[in-house]
Scaffold this motif. Structure first.
Motif, PDB file in Angstrom:
ATOM      1  N   VAL A 253      31.008  11.638  18.122  1.00 45.37           N
ATOM      2  CA  VAL A 253      30.511  10.281  17.888  1.00 45.37           C
ATOM      3  C   VAL A 253      30.292   9.684  19.271  1.00 45.37           C
ATOM      4  O   VAL A 253      31.169   9.740  20.136  1.00 45.37           O
ATOM      5  CB  VAL A 253      31.499   9.429  17.061  1.00 45.37           C
ATOM      6  N   ILE A 254      29.105   9.125  19.475  1.00 47.49           N
ATOM      7  CA  ILE A 254      28.701   8.616  20.776  1.00 47.49           C
ATOM      8  C   ILE A 254      28.498   7.110  20.686  1.00 47.49           C
ATOM      9  O   ILE A 254      27.757   6.637  19.822  1.00 47.49           O
ATOM     10  CB  ILE A 254      27.370   9.257  21.232  1.00 47.49           C
TER      11      ILE A 254
ATOM     12  N   GLY B  58      25.658   6.978  17.959  1.00 48.95           N
ATOM     13  CA  GLY B  58      25.110   8.311  17.791  1.00 48.95           C
ATOM     14  C   GLY B  58      26.084   9.298  17.202  1.00 48.95           C
ATOM     15  O   GLY B  58      27.304   9.128  17.314  1.00 48.95           O
ATOM     16  N   LYS B  59      25.520  10.314  16.585  1.00 47.42           N
ATOM     17  CA  LYS B  59      26.274  11.478  16.131  1.00 47.42           C
ATOM     18  C   LYS B  59      25.587  12.702  16.717  1.00 47.42           C
ATOM     19  O   LYS B  59      24.365  12.816  16.633  1.00 47.42           O
ATOM     20  CB  LYS B  59      26.260  11.575  14.602  1.00 47.42           C
ATOM     21  N   ILE B  60      26.387  13.568  17.292  1.00 41.97           N
ATOM     22  CA  ILE B  60      25.841  14.795  17.862  1.00 41.97           C
ATOM     23  C   ILE B  60      26.698  15.959  17.373  1.00 41.97           C
ATOM     24  O   ILE B  60      27.919  15.903  17.419  1.00 41.97           O
ATOM     25  CB  ILE B  60      25.817  14.753  19.407  1.00 41.97           C
ATOM     26  N   SER B  61      26.017  16.989  16.926  1.00 42.96           N
ATOM     27  CA  SER B  61      26.670  18.228  16.523  1.00 42.96           C
ATOM     28  C   SER B  61      26.338  19.280  17.578  1.00 42.96           C
ATOM     29  O   SER B  61      25.156  19.488  17.885  1.00 42.96           O
ATOM     30  CB  SER B  61      26.159  18.658  15.148  1.00 42.96           C
ATOM     31  N   ILE B  62      27.368  19.890  18.135  1.00 43.13           N
ATOM     32  CA  ILE B  62      27.166  20.943  19.126  1.00 43.13           C
ATOM     33  C   ILE B  62      27.786  22.222  18.587  1.00 43.13           C
ATOM     34  O   ILE B  62      29.007  22.365  18.554  1.00 43.13           O
ATOM     35  CB  ILE B  62      27.783  20.569  20.495  1.00 43.13           C
ATOM     36  N   ASN B  63      26.943  23.103  18.122  1.00 40.68           N
ATOM     37  CA  ASN B  63      27.380  24.403  17.613  1.00 40.68           C
ATOM     38  C   ASN B  63      26.419  25.440  18.162  1.00 40.68           C
ATOM     39  O   ASN B  63      26.448  25.721  19.344  1.00 40.68           O
ATOM     40  CB  ASN B  63      27.435  24.389  16.083  1.00 40.68           C
ATOM     41  N   ASP B  64      25.557  25.979  17.342  1.00 43.35           N
ATOM     42  CA  ASP B  64      24.501  26.879  17.800  1.00 43.35           C
ATOM     43  C   ASP B  64      23.283  26.033  18.121  1.00 43.35           C
ATOM     44  O   ASP B  64      22.270  26.093  17.440  1.00 43.35           O
ATOM     45  CB  ASP B  64      24.178  27.910  16.720  1.00 43.35           C
ATOM     46  N   GLY B  65      23.408  25.218  19.133  1.00 40.88           N
ATOM     47  CA  GLY B  65      22.380  24.264  19.499  1.00 40.88           C
ATOM     48  C   GLY B  65      22.941  22.854  19.454  1.00 40.88           C
ATOM     49  O   GLY B  65      24.111  22.643  19.110  1.00 40.88           O
ATOM     50  N   ILE B  66      22.120  21.909  19.819  1.00 40.18           N
ATOM     51  CA  ILE B  66      22.519  20.502  19.848  1.00 40.18           C
ATOM     52  C   ILE B  66      21.649  19.744  18.861  1.00 40.18           C
ATOM     53  O   ILE B  66      20.416  19.779  18.956  1.00 40.18           O
ATOM     54  CB  ILE B  66      22.348  19.908  21.262  1.00 40.18           C
ATOM     55  N   HIS B  67      22.283  19.068  17.920  1.00 40.21           N
ATOM     56  CA  HIS B  67      21.551  18.222  16.976  1.00 40.21           C
ATOM     57  C   HIS B  67      22.049  16.793  17.166  1.00 40.21           C
ATOM     58  O   HIS B  67      23.240  16.517  16.995  1.00 40.21           O
ATOM     59  CB  HIS B  67      21.779  18.672  15.530  1.00 40.21           C
ATOM     60  N   ALA B  68      21.153  15.889  17.536  1.00 39.26           N
ATOM     61  CA  ALA B  68      21.536  14.499  17.809  1.00 39.26           C
ATOM     62  C   ALA B  68      20.778  13.562  16.884  1.00 39.26           C
ATOM     63  O   ALA B  68      19.614  13.799  16.558  1.00 39.26           O
ATOM     64  CB  ALA B  68      21.223  14.150  19.266  1.00 39.26           C
ATOM     65  N   GLU B  69      21.461  12.499  16.474  1.00 44.00           N
ATOM     66  CA  GLU B  69      20.826  11.481  15.638  1.00 44.00           C
ATOM     67  C   GLU B  69      21.467  10.123  15.890  1.00 44.00           C
ATOM     68  O   GLU B  69      22.599  10.029  16.354  1.00 44.00           O
ATOM     69  CB  GLU B  69      20.944  11.844  14.150  1.00 44.00           C
ATOM     70  N   HIS B  70      20.706   9.099  15.570  1.00 40.06           N
ATOM     71  CA  HIS B  70      21.218   7.730  15.634  1.00 40.06           C
ATOM     72  C   HIS B  70      21.612   7.273  14.237  1.00 40.06           C
ATOM     73  O   HIS B  70      20.955   7.634  13.262  1.00 40.06           O
ATOM     74  CB  HIS B  70      20.144   6.770  16.182  1.00 40.06           C
TER      75      HIS B  70
ATOM     76  N   LEU C 149      35.375  14.698  18.745  1.00 42.19           N
ATOM     77  CA  LEU C 149      35.405  14.083  20.071  1.00 42.19           C
ATOM     78  C   LEU C 149      34.626  12.777  20.019  1.00 42.19           C
ATOM     79  O   LEU C 149      33.551  12.716  19.410  1.00 42.19           O
ATOM     80  CB  LEU C 149      34.772  15.022  21.112  1.00 42.19           C
ATOM     81  N   ILE C 150      35.163  11.758  20.665  1.00 39.93           N
ATOM     82  CA  ILE C 150      34.507  10.452  20.769  1.00 39.93           C
ATOM     83  C   ILE C 150      34.104  10.269  22.225  1.00 39.93           C
ATOM     84  O   ILE C 150      34.942  10.439  23.123  1.00 39.93           O
ATOM     85  CB  ILE C 150      35.455   9.328  20.316  1.00 39.93           C
ATOM     86  N   ILE C 151      32.853   9.921  22.454  1.00 38.87           N
ATOM     87  CA  ILE C 151      32.358   9.709  23.817  1.00 38.87           C
ATOM     88  C   ILE C 151      31.860   8.278  23.938  1.00 38.87           C
ATOM     89  O   ILE C 151      31.057   7.824  23.133  1.00 38.87           O
ATOM     90  CB  ILE C 151      31.231  10.705  24.160  1.00 38.87           C
ATOM     91  N   HIS C 152      32.348   7.593  24.976  1.00 42.59           N
ATOM     92  CA  HIS C 152      31.925   6.214  25.255  1.00 42.59           C
ATOM     93  C   HIS C 152      31.241   6.200  26.619  1.00 42.59           C
ATOM     94  O   HIS C 152      31.845   6.568  27.625  1.00 42.59           O
ATOM     95  CB  HIS C 152      33.132   5.275  25.250  1.00 42.59           C
ATOM     96  N   ALA C 153      29.992   5.745  26.653  1.00 42.85           N
ATOM     97  CA  ALA C 153      29.184   5.773  27.873  1.00 42.85           C
ATOM     98  C   ALA C 153      29.242   4.471  28.665  1.00 42.85           C
ATOM     99  O   ALA C 153      28.269   4.083  29.314  1.00 42.85           O
ATOM    100  CB  ALA C 153      27.743   6.139  27.537  1.00 42.85           C
TER     101      ALA C 153
ATOM    102  N   PHE D 271      20.132  11.151  25.694  1.00 33.67           N
ATOM    103  CA  PHE D 271      20.584  10.440  24.497  1.00 33.67           C
ATOM    104  C   PHE D 271      21.293   9.150  24.879  1.00 33.67           C
ATOM    105  O   PHE D 271      22.293   9.170  25.587  1.00 33.67           O
ATOM    106  CB  PHE D 271      21.536  11.310  23.676  1.00 33.67           C
ATOM    107  N   ASN D 272      20.741   8.033  24.430  1.00 32.22           N
ATOM    108  CA  ASN D 272      21.379   6.730  24.547  1.00 32.22           C
ATOM    109  C   ASN D 272      21.675   6.269  23.116  1.00 32.22           C
ATOM    110  O   ASN D 272      20.748   6.139  22.316  1.00 32.22           O
ATOM    111  CB  ASN D 272      20.458   5.737  25.259  1.00 32.22           C
ATOM    112  N   PRO D 273      22.951   6.011  22.797  1.00 34.79           N
ATOM    113  CA  PRO D 273      23.274   5.627  21.423  1.00 34.79           C
ATOM    114  C   PRO D 273      22.880   4.208  21.049  1.00 34.79           C
ATOM    115  O   PRO D 273      22.963   3.832  19.877  1.00 34.79           O
ATOM    116  CB  PRO D 273      24.793   5.791  21.384  1.00 34.79           C
TER     117      PRO D 273
END
Length: 165
Positions: free
Chosen positions: A4-5, A146-158, A31-35, A129-131
């Motif tokens: 969660v971004i 934002g929500k980002i999934s990092i597995n076999d690639g990066i999938h990002a969405e707002h 994981l929570i990321i705060h920019a 990516f800017n949330p």
């Protein structure tokens, strides 16, 4: 890995509590990321209740926050390199500043804030990516994070929403 971004929470000036829509997602995050632009360490303390938190400081953050968080950092997440920076500074656009922050590094994803404007786009092979802001939409029609999934690639969405309820 589910992230969660968020950025630019400016609490308690812009909100007294985290929006319910955000809290729902925090409960599922690995994981929570705060920019940056937390405003107070109380935001960090609240986010820690939901899991691991990584972050950087922003231009409105005081010494209490700059002692805890760096200006920028690189995270290694599932074999991807993730750059994290707020994006404030003089001259140039926020985008140009965040790209320059990691010049010479191989970065897969750069997470940043500062402008409060949601952004999701590639610059060459790096995803920017800017949330946006979960609590201070300024003149925008919606709040966002934002929500980002990092597995076999990066999938990002707002995630966009209209109210804190």
């Amino acid at each position: 890995m589910q992230l969660v971004i968020l950025s630019d929470t400016h609490m308690p000036k812009k909100a007294k509590q985290l929006p319910k829509r955000l809290v729902k997602e925090l409960q599922e995050a690995d994981l929570i990321i705060h920019a940056g632009d937390w405003q107070t360490l109380d935001v960090y303390e609240e986010l820690k209740q939901y899991g691991r938190v990584e972050g950087v400081y922003g231009n409105v953050d005081g010494e209490d926050i700059t002692k805890v968080f760096p200006r920028s950092q690189i995270l290694e997440l599932n074999d991807y390199r993730v750059g994290l920076v707020h994006g404030h500074g003089d001259k140039k656009t926020t985008e140009k500043r965040v790209i320059e922050e990691f010049e010479g590094e191989e970065i897969d994803l750069i997470i940043f804030g500062h402008s409060h404007l949601p952004l999701l786009r590639f610059v060459k092979k790096t995803l920017l990516f800017n949330p946006g802001s979960a609590t201070d939409k300024r003149r925008l029609s919606h709040y966002s994070f934002g929500k980002i999934s990092i597995n076999d690639g990066i999938h990002a969405e707002h995630i966009f929403y209209d109210s804190f309820d």
